[in-house]
Design a protein around this motif. Sequence first.
Motif, short mmCIF file in Angstrom:
data_model
loop_
_atom_site.label_atom_id
_atom_site.label_comp_id
_atom_site.label_asym_id
_atom_site.label_seq_id
_atom_site.Cartn_x
_atom_site.Cartn_y
_atom_site.Cartn_z
N ILE A 1 0.85 -1.20 0.00
CA ILE A 1 0.00 0.00 0.00
C ILE A 1 0.88 1.24 0.00
O ILE A 1 1.75 1.40 0.87
CB ILE A 1 -0.94 0.01 1.22
CG1 ILE A 1 -1.84 -1.23 1.21
CG2 ILE A 1 -1.78 1.29 1.24
CD1 ILE A 1 -2.68 -1.38 2.45
N ASP A 2 0.64 2.12 -0.98
CA ASP A 2 1.36 3.38 -1.09
C ASP A 2 0.35 4.51 -0.98
O ASP A 2 -0.69 4.50 -1.66
CB ASP A 2 2.10 3.46 -2.43
CG ASP A 2 2.77 4.80 -2.64
OD1 ASP A 2 3.78 5.07 -1.98
OD2 ASP A 2 2.27 5.59 -3.48
N THR B 1 -1.10 -2.96 -4.70
CA THR B 1 -0.69 -3.93 -5.73
C THR B 1 -1.86 -4.70 -6.28
O THR B 1 -1.70 -5.52 -7.18
CB THR B 1 0.34 -4.91 -5.13
OG1 THR B 1 -0.19 -5.46 -3.91
CG2 THR B 1 1.64 -4.20 -4.81
N SER B 2 -3.05 -4.46 -5.74
CA SER B 2 -4.28 -5.10 -6.23
C SER B 2 -5.23 -4.00 -6.69
O SER B 2 -5.73 -3.23 -5.88
CB SER B 2 -4.91 -5.95 -5.12
OG SER B 2 -6.16 -6.46 -5.53
N ASP B 3 -5.48 -3.92 -7.99
CA ASP B 3 -6.30 -2.84 -8.53
C ASP B 3 -7.68 -2.71 -7.87
O ASP B 3 -8.13 -1.59 -7.61
CB ASP B 3 -6.46 -3.02 -10.04
CG ASP B 3 -5.14 -2.78 -10.80
OD1 ASP B 3 -4.24 -2.17 -10.19
OD2 ASP B 3 -5.03 -3.21 -11.95
N PRO B 4 -8.38 -3.82 -7.59
CA PRO B 4 -9.70 -3.66 -6.96
C PRO B 4 -9.66 -3.05 -5.56
O PRO B 4 -10.70 -2.63 -5.05
CB PRO B 4 -10.23 -5.10 -6.91
CG PRO B 4 -9.47 -5.84 -7.94
CD PRO B 4 -8.11 -5.21 -7.95
N HIS B 5 -8.48 -3.01 -4.94
CA HIS B 5 -8.38 -2.51 -3.57
C HIS B 5 -7.80 -1.10 -3.51
O HIS B 5 -7.50 -0.60 -2.42
CB HIS B 5 -7.53 -3.45 -2.72
CG HIS B 5 -8.16 -4.79 -2.51
ND1 HIS B 5 -8.06 -5.80 -3.44
CD2 HIS B 5 -8.92 -5.28 -1.50
CE1 HIS B 5 -8.71 -6.86 -2.99
NE2 HIS B 5 -9.24 -6.57 -1.83
N ASP B 6 -7.62 -0.45 -4.67
CA ASP B 6 -7.18 0.95 -4.65
C ASP B 6 -8.28 1.82 -4.03
O ASP B 6 -9.48 1.56 -4.22
CB ASP B 6 -6.88 1.43 -6.07
CG ASP B 6 -5.62 0.81 -6.63
OD1 ASP B 6 -4.87 0.19 -5.85
OD2 ASP B 6 -5.39 0.93 -7.85
N LEU B 7 -7.85 2.86 -3.32
CA LEU B 7 -8.80 3.78 -2.68
C LEU B 7 -8.73 5.13 -3.37
O LEU B 7 -7.77 5.88 -3.19
CB LEU B 7 -8.48 3.93 -1.19
CG LEU B 7 -9.39 4.87 -0.39
CD1 LEU B 7 -10.83 4.38 -0.41
CD2 LEU B 7 -8.90 5.02 1.04
N PRO B 8 -9.73 5.48 -4.19
CA PRO B 8 -9.70 6.79 -4.87
C PRO B 8 -9.94 7.93 -3.90
O PRO B 8 -10.47 7.74 -2.80
CB PRO B 8 -10.85 6.66 -5.89
CG PRO B 8 -11.77 5.64 -5.29
CD PRO B 8 -10.91 4.68 -4.53
#
Length: 406
Positions: free
Chosen positions: A202-203, A213-220
């Motif tokens: 997580i960055d 590193t997992s696109d579905p778990h990105d937080l916009p």
Amino acid sequence: MTTAVAGEGAGQVRYTYRLRVSSGALAQLEAEWARCRWVWNECVAVSRRVHGLNAADAGRPTCGPARLDKMLTEARAATVWLREGSSVPQQQIIRDFGKSRTKALRDIKAGLPMRQRARMPRAKRKRDALPSLNYTRRGFRLKGGRLHLAGGIGLTVVWSRDLPAAPTSVRVFRDSLGHWYASFVVAVRIQPLPDTHRAIGIDWGVRETATTTSDPHDLPHAQHGKRAAAKLARHQKQMARRKPARGKAASKGYRKACRAAAKVHKKIARQRQDVGRKWAKKVVRDFDELAVEDFRPKFLAKSTMARKAADAAIGATKTALIAMARKHGRVVHLVHPAHTTMDCAQCGARTKHALPLSERTYACTACGAVSPRDKNSARVMLVRAGLDPAGADGGRPAGASLRQAA
């Protein structure tokens, strides 16, 4: 350098509930707070007298909790008004004063710059200080769904969820909108989730609050503050027009505008908290190990990105993620943020100069790897945490022994 945070053993969690306060209970709470505020201000006066004396003076008095407790006992014996209230919140406010004063003295002794030091405790003014009463186990009880405080104060609790165990203490406080809350401290144990045998990096960022590193778990970036900016500006302009002159009492219109602005701020804070908690729950449910950038967004407050960074609520989201991981027994690796945007996750090579924020694609000159800048940083978190970032692209090198990432 990474620091692993695991939820081992029992921990203490706060459960906060809204209170329904009758007119009689409100008068009792305000009277109790007036006594506690008087005790705090007396502690401040004693502390100032002690620090005003020469350290070389013989018999120089101290200002520790033991002396303050003794002074409180003498004051209660001599003052009927003080004795009418419970001794529990008065003793607890002395403990709070002692912690605040100790932190300030520790910073002074450490030689920290003035901007980094905690200030010495200051007097609480009636118009500015919000009521906050702390009760230990002997100062309250729960009976019939109601909260009974020492001194005969009965409060109705809005039980939005059940307490997992008997509380050890409670803090009754009022927010800027005039709403009363009870915050119970409860000792809870880990609530384990099924193992997934997956890890995630997580960055933190400003364009996206969290890139993983997992696109579905990105937080916009939700931009709750930006959407409410116009309404907040209108109320703040009303406050500016109706601001009373120095030494004059505030008008009814000014107080009304202050309440409206505080209501908008409260809604924004709750929206950010809700988004952060839901995202943290999703991440913790799907991954066993989390490699999280140990990012401290304080320095962004003096940059051109201050408003957007504050709206992203990175610090609150990070806190919610770590708390959720501890609750469910997940392992969190806190990764030092230095050079995470300059290192290549594939070969480990480091660029010779820092990348400007306008450059959103990372291209390694050593191995030729090309990827979005934030995605590369998220993979770097996994590498520094000792996890395998190859699975971030859906593959896994032959003979790899480390746990596969998301």
